[in-house]
Design a protein around this motif. Structure first.
Motif, short mmCIF file in Angstrom:
data_model
loop_
_atom_site.label_atom_id
_atom_site.label_comp_id
_atom_site.label_asym_id
_atom_site.label_seq_id
_atom_site.Cartn_x
_atom_site.Cartn_y
_atom_site.Cartn_z
N ALA A 1 0.82 -1.22 0.00
CA ALA A 1 0.00 0.00 0.00
C ALA A 1 0.85 1.27 0.00
N ASP A 2 2.06 1.19 0.54
CA ASP A 2 2.92 2.39 0.59
C ASP A 2 3.77 2.56 -0.66
N GLY A 3 3.58 1.69 -1.67
CA GLY A 3 4.32 1.81 -2.93
C GLY A 3 5.62 1.05 -2.94
N ASN A 4 5.97 0.41 -1.84
CA ASN A 4 7.21 -0.36 -1.77
C ASN A 4 6.93 -1.85 -1.98
N TYR A 5 8.03 -2.62 -2.07
CA TYR A 5 7.94 -4.07 -2.25
C TYR A 5 8.72 -4.72 -1.12
N TYR A 6 8.09 -5.67 -0.42
CA TYR A 6 8.70 -6.24 0.76
C TYR A 6 8.82 -7.77 0.64
N ASN A 7 9.98 -8.28 1.16
CA ASN A 7 10.05 -9.73 1.28
C ASN A 7 9.39 -10.13 2.60
N ALA A 8 9.40 -11.42 2.91
CA ALA A 8 8.70 -11.89 4.11
C ALA A 8 9.27 -11.33 5.40
N ARG A 9 10.52 -10.86 5.34
CA ARG A 9 11.16 -10.29 6.54
C ARG A 9 10.94 -8.79 6.65
N LYS A 10 10.07 -8.24 5.84
CA LYS A 10 9.70 -6.82 5.83
C LYS A 10 10.83 -5.92 5.33
N VAL A 11 11.77 -6.51 4.55
CA VAL A 11 12.85 -5.72 3.95
C VAL A 11 12.36 -5.16 2.62
N ASN A 12 12.54 -3.87 2.40
CA ASN A 12 12.10 -3.21 1.17
C ASN A 12 13.08 -3.54 0.04
N ILE A 13 12.57 -4.17 -1.04
CA ILE A 13 13.42 -4.56 -2.17
C ILE A 13 13.01 -3.82 -3.45
N LYS A 14 12.43 -2.63 -3.27
CA LYS A 14 11.90 -1.89 -4.42
C LYS A 14 12.97 -1.62 -5.47
N HIS A 15 14.21 -1.42 -5.06
CA HIS A 15 15.27 -1.09 -6.01
C HIS A 15 15.58 -2.24 -6.98
N LEU A 16 15.07 -3.43 -6.67
CA LEU A 16 15.33 -4.60 -7.52
C LEU A 16 14.12 -4.99 -8.38
#
Length: 636
Positions: free
Chosen positions: A464-479
């Motif tokens: 919802a915030d425009g980011n992409y998260y793995n299961a550990r809540k790490v933002n991987i949007k740059h990838l």
């Protein structure tokens, strides 16, 4: 030559009838011979025979020169849905002994059509003046949908054209019939508005009645048949819809009228659409046969409205597949994300699609190169292999940075025989709806989509915030490239469907169940994907969802009920291709090979980061291999 029947026979019955127009109720109760007698004496003031001689079969009629008879019979056999052959007469035979006694085809239809060199040249109330020419002609009697209207009513289904005392609506479609010799034409269909809650009832009532067209060939928007305007039928009358009615289409014997125009015979005759020959054969209640072959109806699109059909047996198998892949080996709470029949509806939709776009790739290992995990690609390739075997165009779209990696994996996969042919690759970096529309549709035209179904499997989805998260809540949007935009835009393009396959709720398309993800999945309030797909398939491991889709597509295309619906009851069944489809199913050997290829390219297990033969921390042998074997057992 067969002796002609006296056309004056039964006229005594005419004398007993009131010369005014008969009431609809009385015409329903009259015996066929009485109605044929009225027609011969020109004492039946009616425009069509719908509802007459209730309970008796009616027939379309085509009369051709004997030199065309063999070809036309083969044309009927090749297109048995619209042209179920009830009887082929001998040359010059006015009667039709298997269908009726004391009949005279020269005078027993309300109205006839004359064709000269393939051109319609007028209507006639009788063919008696053509008796000499008819000596060298053969009459074909073909089943008519008027014959099943009573069965529909007995099943509690209203028949609007009967209620409205008008002819049924008939339309030429964009569906070509199977061509035989000099005969080629588009399929013609009848349309009846059916209440939405009666669709199963009308399909099941007409399904066993194969000699009068059987089950419908389409339910929903006429656009799928190339019909633009239901208010302007090519034959018959417009029929009024009631609120909640759905247009339902049956193959129609007027297809034979269209076929006569294609053969360019010097002289030919047909009945006028709606003015049928009424036989003496009763519409015996057709045996339902095996309950497992009973058809069931499912809505697979609302824009435009589209339903599909499959047998109870096929539906049951796919529901069993769905239950099987819903196992939760990591006890992560995914059972709360389950939506019943999403696998079935997604697979039905893909079965109808001509072109499918697949995306996968979850770069969860942001400190590794490559960062991808090995859940996703095997399921994507399993779907691609089956879709290719079924003759569909398949494309994979992935991140631009991962194009080289995926190209190498596809090359190796094809060499190993996991894929029969390489799958084309594409990337997408656009950020706005216009660029997404241009990617999805030719020249950005929503009326010309390049892909009819989009599938995301274990693809990082935007939160919802425009980011992409793995299961550990790490933002991987740059990838991650914004492939989500394609799914968002696809929902605005009529006729394009989307499916998301996931096992944790942070995958593209799982926005359909985001509230359940937030409530039941660890970190769900942060990681939940916000992008919704039309269908959300939940699996214990996403690859299992891909395997299940491949198996479901095989089940559907080897289902007689669904396969007939796909080809609109024209041409011949494709079941001779079932061997090639079976070869495209996932197998333990193929998935072992594919996982080995991924390991060789340093694509890791998602949970552990290991380069061992495992997916999501679960060993391939005795876990994933056992799942594949169980899926295949249910499928076959």
């Amino acid at each position: 030559m067969v002796a002609a029947v006296d056309p004056e026979q039964h006229c005594c019955k005419c004398d007993e009838q009131n010369e005014d127009m008969m009431t609809v109720q009385r015409l329903r109760s009259l015996f066929p011979g009485a109605i044929r007698g009225l027609i011969r004496c020109n004492k039946l003031n009616a425009r069509n025979t719908s509802g007459m001689a209730e309970g008796y079969k009616q027939a379309n009629v085509v009369m051709l020169h004997i030199s065309l008879a063999e070809e036309f019979e083969k044309f009927c056999r090749a297109n048995s849905g619209p042209l179920p052959l009830l009887y082929r007469s001998k040359p010059g035979e006015w009667g039709c002994p298997p269908l009726s006694t004391a009949a005279d085809i020269r005078a027993d239809c309300l109205e006839y059509r004359r064709f000269e060199n393939g051109v319609f040249t007028g209507t006639l109330s009788s063919l008696e003046k053509y008796s000499e020419q008819l000596q060298d002609m053969v009459a074909f009697y073909l089943g008519c949908s008027f014959s099943f209207e009573r069965a529909a009513q007995e099943a509690g289904v209203p028949v609007r054209n009967v209620e409205q005392k008008c002819n049924v609506s008939m339309y030429k479609t964009s569906v070509p019939c199977f061509e035989v010799g000099r005969f080629s034409c588009p399929l013609v269909v009848t349309m009846r508005p059916i209440p939405g809650d009666k669709l199963d009832a009308v399909v099941q009532a007409t399904h066993p009645m194969k000699d009068v067209h059987g089950a419908p060939v389409h339910l929903g928007s006429p656009s799928y048949l190339g019909i633009r305007d239901l208010s302007s039928p090519d034959y018959g009358d417009p029929v009024r819809f009631h609120p909640g009615d759905v247009p339902v289409f049956w193959a129609c014997g007027v297809t034979g009228v269209e076929a006569v125009g294609s053969c360019r015979s010097p002289l030919a005759f047909t009945h006028s659409p709606g003015c049928m020959f009424i036989t003496d054969l009763k519409n015996e209640k057709a045996a339902l046969g095996d309950p497992e072959e009973s058809p069931q109806v499912f809505c697979i699109s609302h824009n435009p409205l589209h339903y599909s059909v499959a047998s109870a047996k096929a539906v049951g198998k796919i529901q069993a597949l769905e239950k099987l892949i819903g196992a939760d080996p990591g006890d992560r709470g995914i059972r709360h994300l389950f939506v019943k029949d999403e696998l079935l509806k997604a697979s039905l939709s893909m079965s109808h699609a001509k072109s499918v776009l697949i995306t996968t790739g979850f770069p969860t290992h942001f400190n590794q190169e490559p960062p991808e995990e090995n859940d996703g690609p095997p399921g994507a390739f399993a779907m691609a292999a089956m879709l290719q075997a079924l003759g569909k165009e398949v494309t994979i779209v992935t991140d631009k940075r991962a194009l080289g990696l995926n190209r190498k994996i596809i090359e190796d996969t094809t060499k190993q025989g996991v894929l029969q042919t390489p799958v084309p690759l594409a990337s997408y970096q656009g950020e706005d709806a216009d660029s997404a529309l241009k990617f999805l549709c030719q020249d950005g035209n929503p009326q010309a989509p390049r892909f009819e179904h989009l599938v995301a499997i274990e693809r990082a989805g935007m939160a919802a915030d425009g980011n992409y998260y793995n299961a550990r809540k790490v933002n991987i949007k740059h990838l991650v490239d914004p492939i989500d935009r394609l799914f968002l835009t696809a929902r605005t393009v009529p006729g394009v469907a989307t499916t998301g396959i996931g096992d944790g709720g942070n995958e593209l398309g799982m926005g359909k169940v985001k509230e359940a993800v937030k409530q039941h999945i660890a970190g769900g309030e942060v990681i939940a994907c916000d992008v919704e797909a039309d269908f959300a398939i939940t699996a214990g491991v996403s690859n299992w969802g891909g395997y299940a889709v491949a198996c479901a597509l095989y089940i559907l295309n080897t289902c007689d009920v669904h396969e007939r619906y796909l080809r609109k009851a024209v041409g011949f069944p494709r079941l001779s291709e079932a061997g090639a489809w079976a070869a495209a199913l996932p197998s333990v050997k193929k998935e072992e090979q594919l996982l080995s290829i991924l390991v060789s390219h340093k694509v890791r297990s998602g949970k552990t980061g290991s380069l061992a033969m495992e997916v999501d921390g679960l060993p391939f042998y005795d876990t994933h291999s056992a799942m594949i074997e169980k899926l295949l057992e249910l499928t076959r």
